[in-house]
Design a protein around this motif. Structure first.
Motif, PDB file in Angstrom:
ATOM      1  N   LEU A 100       0.825  -1.207   0.000  1.00  0.00           N
ATOM      2  CA  LEU A 100       0.000   0.000   0.000  1.00  0.00           C
ATOM      3  C   LEU A 100       0.864   1.264   0.000  1.00  0.00           C
ATOM      4  N   ALA A 101       1.915   1.241   0.801  1.00  0.00           N
ATOM      5  CA  ALA A 101       2.794   2.411   0.871  1.00  0.00           C
ATOM      6  C   ALA A 101       3.412   2.703  -0.490  1.00  0.00           C
ATOM      7  N   SER A 102       3.805   1.661  -1.194  1.00  0.00           N
ATOM      8  CA  SER A 102       4.413   1.846  -2.512  1.00  0.00           C
ATOM      9  C   SER A 102       3.429   2.481  -3.484  1.00  0.00           C
ATOM     10  N   VAL A 103       2.202   1.989  -3.481  1.00  0.00           N
ATOM     11  CA  VAL A 103       1.170   2.519  -4.384  1.00  0.00           C
ATOM     12  C   VAL A 103       0.880   3.982  -4.074  1.00  0.00           C
ATOM     13  N   MET A 104       0.931   4.345  -2.787  1.00  0.00           N
ATOM     14  CA  MET A 104       0.544   5.694  -2.374  1.00  0.00           C
ATOM     15  C   MET A 104       1.715   6.661  -2.307  1.00  0.00           C
ATOM     16  N   GLY A 105       2.901   6.205  -2.660  1.00  0.00           N
ATOM     17  CA  GLY A 105       4.046   7.102  -2.668  1.00  0.00           C
ATOM     18  C   GLY A 105       4.641   7.371  -1.307  1.00  0.00           C
ATOM     19  N   MET A 106       4.312   6.540  -0.318  1.00  0.00           N
ATOM     20  CA  MET A 106       4.911   6.664   1.014  1.00  0.00           C
ATOM     21  C   MET A 106       6.294   6.020   0.991  1.00  0.00           C
ATOM     22  N   ASP A 107       7.180   6.488   1.855  1.00  0.00           N
ATOM     23  CA  ASP A 107       8.524   5.903   1.848  1.00  0.00           C
ATOM     24  C   ASP A 107       8.855   5.079   3.083  1.00  0.00           C
ATOM     25  N   THR A 108       7.932   5.001   4.061  1.00  0.00           N
ATOM     26  CA  THR A 108       8.235   4.276   5.307  1.00  0.00           C
ATOM     27  C   THR A 108       6.978   3.621   5.868  1.00  0.00           C
ATOM     28  N   VAL A 109       7.135   2.396   6.392  1.00  0.00           N
ATOM     29  CA  VAL A 109       6.072   1.763   7.170  1.00  0.00           C
ATOM     30  C   VAL A 109       6.589   1.518   8.583  1.00  0.00           C
ATOM     31  N   LEU A 110       5.724   1.737   9.544  1.00  0.00           N
ATOM     32  CA  LEU A 110       6.071   1.512  10.946  1.00  0.00           C
ATOM     33  C   LEU A 110       5.846   0.049  11.286  1.00  0.00           C
ATOM     34  N   VAL A 111       6.856  -0.560  11.915  1.00  0.00           N
ATOM     35  CA  VAL A 111       6.771  -1.966  12.293  1.00  0.00           C
ATOM     36  C   VAL A 111       7.157  -2.140  13.761  1.00  0.00           C
ATOM     37  N   VAL A 112       6.231  -2.652  14.560  1.00  0.00           N
ATOM     38  CA  VAL A 112       6.562  -3.086  15.917  1.00  0.00           C
ATOM     39  C   VAL A 112       7.236  -4.450  15.774  1.00  0.00           C
ATOM     40  N   PRO A 113       8.510  -4.587  16.167  1.00  0.00           N
ATOM     41  CA  PRO A 113       9.263  -5.794  15.816  1.00  0.00           C
ATOM     42  C   PRO A 113       8.834  -7.055  16.538  1.00  0.00           C
ATOM     43  N   GLY A 114       8.307  -6.923  17.757  1.00  0.00           N
ATOM     44  CA  GLY A 114       7.927  -8.107  18.507  1.00  0.00           C
ATOM     45  C   GLY A 114       7.536  -7.755  19.926  1.00  0.00           C
ATOM     46  N   ASP A 124      14.303 -15.299  22.090  1.00  0.00           N
ATOM     47  CA  ASP A 124      13.424 -15.742  21.007  1.00  0.00           C
ATOM     48  C   ASP A 124      12.868 -14.547  20.236  1.00  0.00           C
ATOM     49  N   CYS A 125      12.493 -13.520  20.967  1.00  0.00           N
ATOM     50  CA  CYS A 125      11.963 -12.314  20.335  1.00  0.00           C
ATOM     51  C   CYS A 125      13.003 -11.708  19.396  1.00  0.00           C
ATOM     52  N   TYR A 126      14.236 -11.665  19.875  1.00  0.00           N
ATOM     53  CA  TYR A 126      15.333 -11.086  19.086  1.00  0.00           C
ATOM     54  C   TYR A 126      15.543 -11.905  17.805  1.00  0.00           C
ATOM     55  N   HIS A 127      15.700 -13.208  17.968  1.00  0.00           N
ATOM     56  CA  HIS A 127      16.005 -14.070  16.823  1.00  0.00           C
ATOM     57  C   HIS A 127      14.835 -14.144  15.839  1.00  0.00           C
ATOM     58  N   ASN A 128      13.631 -14.414  16.348  1.00  0.00           N
ATOM     59  CA  ASN A 128      12.478 -14.589  15.466  1.00  0.00           C
ATOM     60  C   ASN A 128      12.172 -13.326  14.667  1.00  0.00           C
ATOM     61  N   SER A 129      12.151 -12.185  15.353  1.00  0.00           N
ATOM     62  CA  SER A 129      11.784 -10.936  14.665  1.00  0.00           C
ATOM     63  C   SER A 129      12.844 -10.519  13.658  1.00  0.00           C
ATOM     64  N   GLN A 130      14.118 -10.692  14.007  1.00  0.00           N
ATOM     65  CA  GLN A 130      15.174 -10.369  13.044  1.00  0.00           C
ATOM     66  C   GLN A 130      15.068 -11.236  11.794  1.00  0.00           C
ATOM     67  N   THR A 131      14.810 -12.514  11.995  1.00  0.00           N
ATOM     68  CA  THR A 131      14.674 -13.432  10.860  1.00  0.00           C
ATOM     69  C   THR A 131      13.555 -12.979   9.926  1.00  0.00           C
ATOM     70  N   GLU A 168      21.260  -2.744  12.607  1.00  0.00           N
ATOM     71  CA  GLU A 168      22.443  -2.882  11.766  1.00  0.00           C
ATOM     72  C   GLU A 168      22.727  -4.345  11.420  1.00  0.00           C
ATOM     73  N   GLU A 169      22.408  -5.257  12.337  1.00  0.00           N
ATOM     74  CA  GLU A 169      22.629  -6.683  12.074  1.00  0.00           C
ATOM     75  C   GLU A 169      21.757  -7.207  10.933  1.00  0.00           C
ATOM     76  N   ILE A 170      20.662  -6.549  10.646  1.00  0.00           N
ATOM     77  CA  ILE A 170      19.786  -6.970   9.552  1.00  0.00           C
ATOM     78  C   ILE A 170      20.440  -6.681   8.203  1.00  0.00           C
ATOM     79  N   GLN A 171      21.332  -5.702   8.195  1.00  0.00           N
ATOM     80  CA  GLN A 171      22.159  -5.403   7.023  1.00  0.00           C
ATOM     81  C   GLN A 171      21.331  -5.071   5.781  1.00  0.00           C
ATOM     82  N   SER A 172      20.448  -4.105   5.947  1.00  0.00           N
ATOM     83  CA  SER A 172      19.655  -3.623   4.817  1.00  0.00           C
ATOM     84  C   SER A 172      19.500  -2.116   4.915  1.00  0.00           C
TER      85      SER A 172
END
Length: 280
Positions: A100-114, A124-131, A168-172
């Motif tokens: 949806l963000a791409s279609v509407m020209g938004m550049d960011t989506v908010l994500v609660v990681p876990g 588990d929260c750290y590993h699962n959400s990063q994956t 930073e560990e996600i490397q993107s």
């Protein structure tokens, strides 16, 4: 910087027409929409391209920018869950946000990681959400939309150093931080977080917090709490942040229009702090 307001600042059930009208009249530059269940008002998990285009045209008719997309649905389907099907639902939610963000020209989506709880350990929260976010980062890059990992009261990522390492560990380049100023105050100093996170910050939420209350009821309107806004704005200036600052404040029971006006005026005070900093 753009002065924004989140759709949650208005009572549940407020039409998008009124959200945009109130926001424009109050002097906002941008509105942050939220992704809801199919029965919600505005953007939902079932929103069609035709509906999305109509919402975009409506925002444009009020000369409002749509820069980011939030959601509360990940609290129900956390990316950190040890249950595979729950994580899959969470992944689907973020994919819909990115689409949806791409279609509407938004550049960011908010994500609660876990969420860390009795069923999901911190590790588990750290590993699962990063994956999960690593996988979603590929989709983010394809859509050209950034994932902003938000600091919330989820018993997770409790320091700026850990938040920085986690991202930073996600490397993107398409995964950063959606920094919420008020959410930090019970546990630290937002200006310190800002300086440590630096250019990882993609978007900023603002609300205030009263330390004397010390619980979820301590969140208050801007300038009514204990945030040192001069220090916060100075830190944003030093890190070169020049994007949207979005108010995320619980709606007023009586007058949503009053909240929009008051919040807009209070944000002008914050922006004036920045102007004085630039001139110093």
């Amino acid at each position: 910087m753009l002065k924004g307001i989140n759709q949650w600042c208005y009572p549940e059930g407020t039409s998008l027409e009124n959200v945009f009208a109130y926001s424009k009249d109050a002097g906002f530059d941008a509105v942050e929409l939220n992704l809801y269940r199919p029965d919600g008002i505005g953007l939902t998990l079932d929103s069609s391209c035709k509906e999305v285009e109509a919402i975009l045209r409506l925002a444009e008719s009020y000369e409002l920018k749509l820069r980011s997309l939030s959601t509360g649905l990940l609290w129900e389907a956390p990316l950190s869950s040890n249950d595979v099907s729950t994580r899959e639902r969470g992944r689907m939610i973020v994919k819909k946000q990115l689409e949806l963000a791409s279609v509407m020209g938004m550049d960011t989506v908010l994500v609660v990681p876990g969420v860390v709880d009795e069923k999901t350990s911190y590790s588990d929260c750290y590993h699962n959400s990063q994956t999960e976010i690593r996988e979603l980062a590929d989709i983010a890059e394809q859509t050209g939309v950034h994932i902003g990992v938000e600091n919330v009261w989820n018993k997770f990522l409790l320091s700026p150093l850990e938040m920085k390492r986690y991202v930073e560990e996600i490397q993107s380049d398409f995964v950063g931080v959606y920094f919420d100023v008020g959410n930090v105050l019970q546990f630290g100093y937002p200006e310190q977080w800002i300086r440590i996170l630096g250019n990882l910050i993609r978007k900023v939420h603002v609300k205030d917090f009263n330390r004397g209350v010390g619980n979820i009821s301590g969140f208050v309107p801007l300038l009514a709490g204990d945030v040192n806004w001069k220090n916060v704005m100075m830190a944003l200036y030093e890190t070169g942040y020049d994007d949207t600052i979005t108010a995320e404040i619980p709606s007023y029971l009586i007058s949503p229009y009053a909240l929009a006006n008051e919040t807009s005026r209070n944000m002008d005070v914050l922006f004036n702090c920045l102007i004085r900093t630039e001139r110093a």
